[in-house]
Each structure stands twice: as C-alpha cells, then as structure tokens.
Design a protein around this motif. Structure first.
Motif, PDB file in Angstrom:
ATOM      1  N   UNK A   1     105.771  12.533  40.756  1.00  0.00           N
ATOM      2  CA  UNK A   1     105.724  14.023  41.250  1.00  0.00           C
ATOM      3  C   UNK A   1     105.994  15.043  39.984  1.00  0.00           C
ATOM      4  N   UNK A   2     104.987  16.050  40.185  1.00  0.00           N
ATOM      5  CA  UNK A   2     105.011  16.978  38.786  1.00  0.00           C
ATOM      6  C   UNK A   2     106.177  17.974  38.960  1.00  0.00           C
ATOM      7  N   UNK A   3     106.830  18.177  37.930  1.00  0.00           N
ATOM      8  CA  UNK A   3     108.105  18.935  37.770  1.00  0.00           C
ATOM      9  C   UNK A   3     107.579  20.589  37.801  1.00  0.00           C
ATOM     10  N   UNK A   4     108.386  21.420  38.200  1.00  0.00           N
ATOM     11  CA  UNK A   4     108.435  22.846  38.450  1.00  0.00           C
ATOM     12  C   UNK A   4     107.583  23.531  37.226  1.00  0.00           C
ATOM     13  N   UNK A   5     107.715  22.981  35.936  1.00  0.00           N
ATOM     14  CA  UNK A   5     107.185  23.442  34.828  1.00  0.00           C
ATOM     15  C   UNK A   5     105.553  23.163  34.749  1.00  0.00           C
ATOM     16  N   UNK A   6     105.341  21.598  35.154  1.00  0.00           N
ATOM     17  CA  UNK A   6     104.094  21.168  34.839  1.00  0.00           C
ATOM     18  C   UNK A   6     103.156  21.842  35.930  1.00  0.00           C
ATOM     19  N   UNK A   7     103.823  22.188  37.331  1.00  0.00           N
ATOM     20  CA  UNK A   7     103.205  23.140  38.233  1.00  0.00           C
ATOM     21  C   UNK A   7     102.450  24.361  37.810  1.00  0.00           C
ATOM     22  N   UNK A   8     103.542  24.903  37.019  1.00  0.00           N
ATOM     23  CA  UNK A   8     103.488  26.261  36.304  1.00  0.00           C
ATOM     24  C   UNK A   8     102.251  26.261  35.521  1.00  0.00           C
ATOM     25  N   UNK A   9     102.222  25.356  34.711  1.00  0.00           N
ATOM     26  CA  UNK A   9     101.255  25.223  33.575  1.00  0.00           C
ATOM     27  C   UNK A   9      99.980  24.865  34.228  1.00  0.00           C
ATOM     28  N   UNK A  10      99.884  24.143  35.396  1.00  0.00           N
ATOM     29  CA  UNK A  10      98.524  23.835  36.035  1.00  0.00           C
ATOM     30  C   UNK A  10      98.042  25.115  36.837  1.00  0.00           C
ATOM     31  N   UNK A  11      99.007  26.058  37.255  1.00  0.00           N
ATOM     32  CA  UNK A  11      98.776  27.247  37.790  1.00  0.00           C
ATOM     33  C   UNK A  11      97.999  28.340  37.223  1.00  0.00           C
ATOM     34  N   UNK A  12      98.700  28.449  35.611  1.00  0.00           N
ATOM     35  CA  UNK A  12      98.274  29.174  34.916  1.00  0.00           C
ATOM     36  C   UNK A  12      96.918  28.756  34.347  1.00  0.00           C
ATOM     37  N   UNK A  13      96.511  27.521  33.964  1.00  0.00           N
ATOM     38  CA  UNK A  13      95.352  27.134  33.366  1.00  0.00           C
ATOM     39  C   UNK A  13      94.346  27.149  34.567  1.00  0.00           C
ATOM     40  N   UNK A  14      94.460  27.213  35.896  1.00  0.00           N
ATOM     41  CA  UNK A  14      93.614  27.371  36.919  1.00  0.00           C
ATOM     42  C   UNK A  14      93.156  28.679  37.080  1.00  0.00           C
ATOM     43  N   UNK A  15      94.369  29.618  36.780  1.00  0.00           N
ATOM     44  CA  UNK A  15      93.845  31.103  36.895  1.00  0.00           C
ATOM     45  C   UNK A  15      93.029  31.517  35.630  1.00  0.00           C
ATOM     46  N   UNK A  16      93.284  30.875  34.438  1.00  0.00           N
ATOM     47  CA  UNK A  16      92.539  31.408  33.222  1.00  0.00           C
ATOM     48  C   UNK A  16      91.139  30.687  33.674  1.00  0.00           C
ATOM     49  N   UNK A  17      90.986  29.562  34.406  1.00  0.00           N
ATOM     50  CA  UNK A  17      89.767  29.142  34.529  1.00  0.00           C
ATOM     51  C   UNK A  17      88.699  29.995  35.520  1.00  0.00           C
ATOM     52  N   UNK A  18      89.637  30.794  36.369  1.00  0.00           N
ATOM     53  CA  UNK A  18      88.757  31.535  37.404  1.00  0.00           C
ATOM     54  C   UNK A  18      88.509  33.029  36.591  1.00  0.00           C
ATOM     55  N   UNK A  19      89.299  33.292  35.633  1.00  0.00           N
ATOM     56  CA  UNK A  19      89.059  34.443  34.818  1.00  0.00           C
ATOM     57  C   UNK A  19      87.712  34.199  34.040  1.00  0.00           C
ATOM     58  N   UNK A  20      87.647  33.231  33.361  1.00  0.00           N
ATOM     59  CA  UNK A  20      86.676  32.850  32.343  1.00  0.00           C
ATOM     60  C   UNK A  20      85.388  33.133  32.665  1.00  0.00           C
ATOM     61  N   UNK A  21      84.619  33.384  31.676  1.00  0.00           N
ATOM     62  CA  UNK A  21      83.110  33.993  31.743  1.00  0.00           C
ATOM     63  C   UNK A  21      82.025  32.808  32.094  1.00  0.00           C
ATOM     64  N   UNK A  22      82.242  31.702  32.107  1.00  0.00           N
ATOM     65  CA  UNK A  22      81.686  30.433  32.379  1.00  0.00           C
ATOM     66  C   UNK A  22      80.220  30.477  33.119  1.00  0.00           C
ATOM     67  N   UNK A  23      80.302  31.174  34.163  1.00  0.00           N
ATOM     68  CA  UNK A  23      79.045  31.072  35.046  1.00  0.00           C
ATOM     69  C   UNK A  23      78.304  32.491  35.181  1.00  0.00           C
ATOM     70  N   UNK A  24      78.677  33.459  34.361  1.00  0.00           N
ATOM     71  CA  UNK A  24      78.283  34.608  34.221  1.00  0.00           C
ATOM     72  C   UNK A  24      78.954  35.996  34.783  1.00  0.00           C
ATOM     73  N   UNK A  25      79.671  35.803  35.603  1.00  0.00           N
ATOM     74  CA  UNK A  25      80.668  37.041  36.091  1.00  0.00           C
ATOM     75  C   UNK A  25      82.271  36.563  36.269  1.00  0.00           C
ATOM     76  N   UNK A  26      82.984  37.405  36.209  1.00  0.00           N
ATOM     77  CA  UNK A  26      84.382  37.241  36.150  1.00  0.00           C
ATOM     78  C   UNK A  26      85.027  37.450  37.479  1.00  0.00           C
TER      79      UNK A  26
END
Length: 93
Positions: A1-26
């Motif tokens: 079971x992930x800790x609260x801190x691990x969940x927060x890091x995962x959420x932050x990384x997920x949001x960074x991935x959504x904001x990235x310009x990998x596929x052309x638009x943000x």
C-alpha cells in the motif's frame, strides 16, 4: 500500500505528464492521435505485380492444398509457375 507521500508524488508526476507538450498541444483536453491516425500519415506503398497476383488468386481452389499437413495453405510453388505465365510475370531481359 503506497504511503500518502508516494501518492502525492504520483499525482504530481501525472499532472506534469498532462501538462507536457509531448503530443503537440498542452493540457488535459488535448487531442491525442491514435495509432490508426498516425499510420495514415504515410502513404501506402504500391503493390508489386507478384503481390497483386497473390491477392487476386489466393482464394482460388486450384492454389490451395486440399489434404495433408498443408491443408488450407497456399501452394506458392504452383502460384509462382502460374504467375510466370502471365504478362506481368515474364522476366525482363
């Protein structure tokens, strides 16, 4: 079971991935191209005379094995002989 801190890091990384310009638009509402759309960008190669012959004749019973371990498979040797008798299959000198 992930800790609260691990969940927060995962959420932050997920949001960074959504904001990235990998596929052309943000942003999360970007238009993501599917593999089918990406493959259509390149035109298909023209079929060779042999490929056209196989495509046209692969369903004909005279080129399909009827028995044995090859039952239902194409008899490519017989197809090759028939192809060489066609104008497209004549060897150029």
């Amino acid at each position: 079971m992930p800790t609260e801190r691990e969940r927060e890091y995962y959420r932050m990384g997920y949001e960074d991935g959504l904001k990235s310009d990998i596929f052309g638009s943000k942003g999360p509402n970007r238009e993501v191209k599917t593999l089918k759309q990406l493959s259509r960008t390149k035109p298909r190669r023209k079929l060779s005379p042999w490929n056209k012959f196989v495509k046209a004749n692969s369903k004909k019973p005279r080129f399909i094995y009827k028995s044995g371990s090859n039952k239902g498979k194409l008899n490519l040797k017989k197809m090759g002989v028939a192809f060489r008798k066609t104008p497209a299959g004549k060897r150029k000198k």
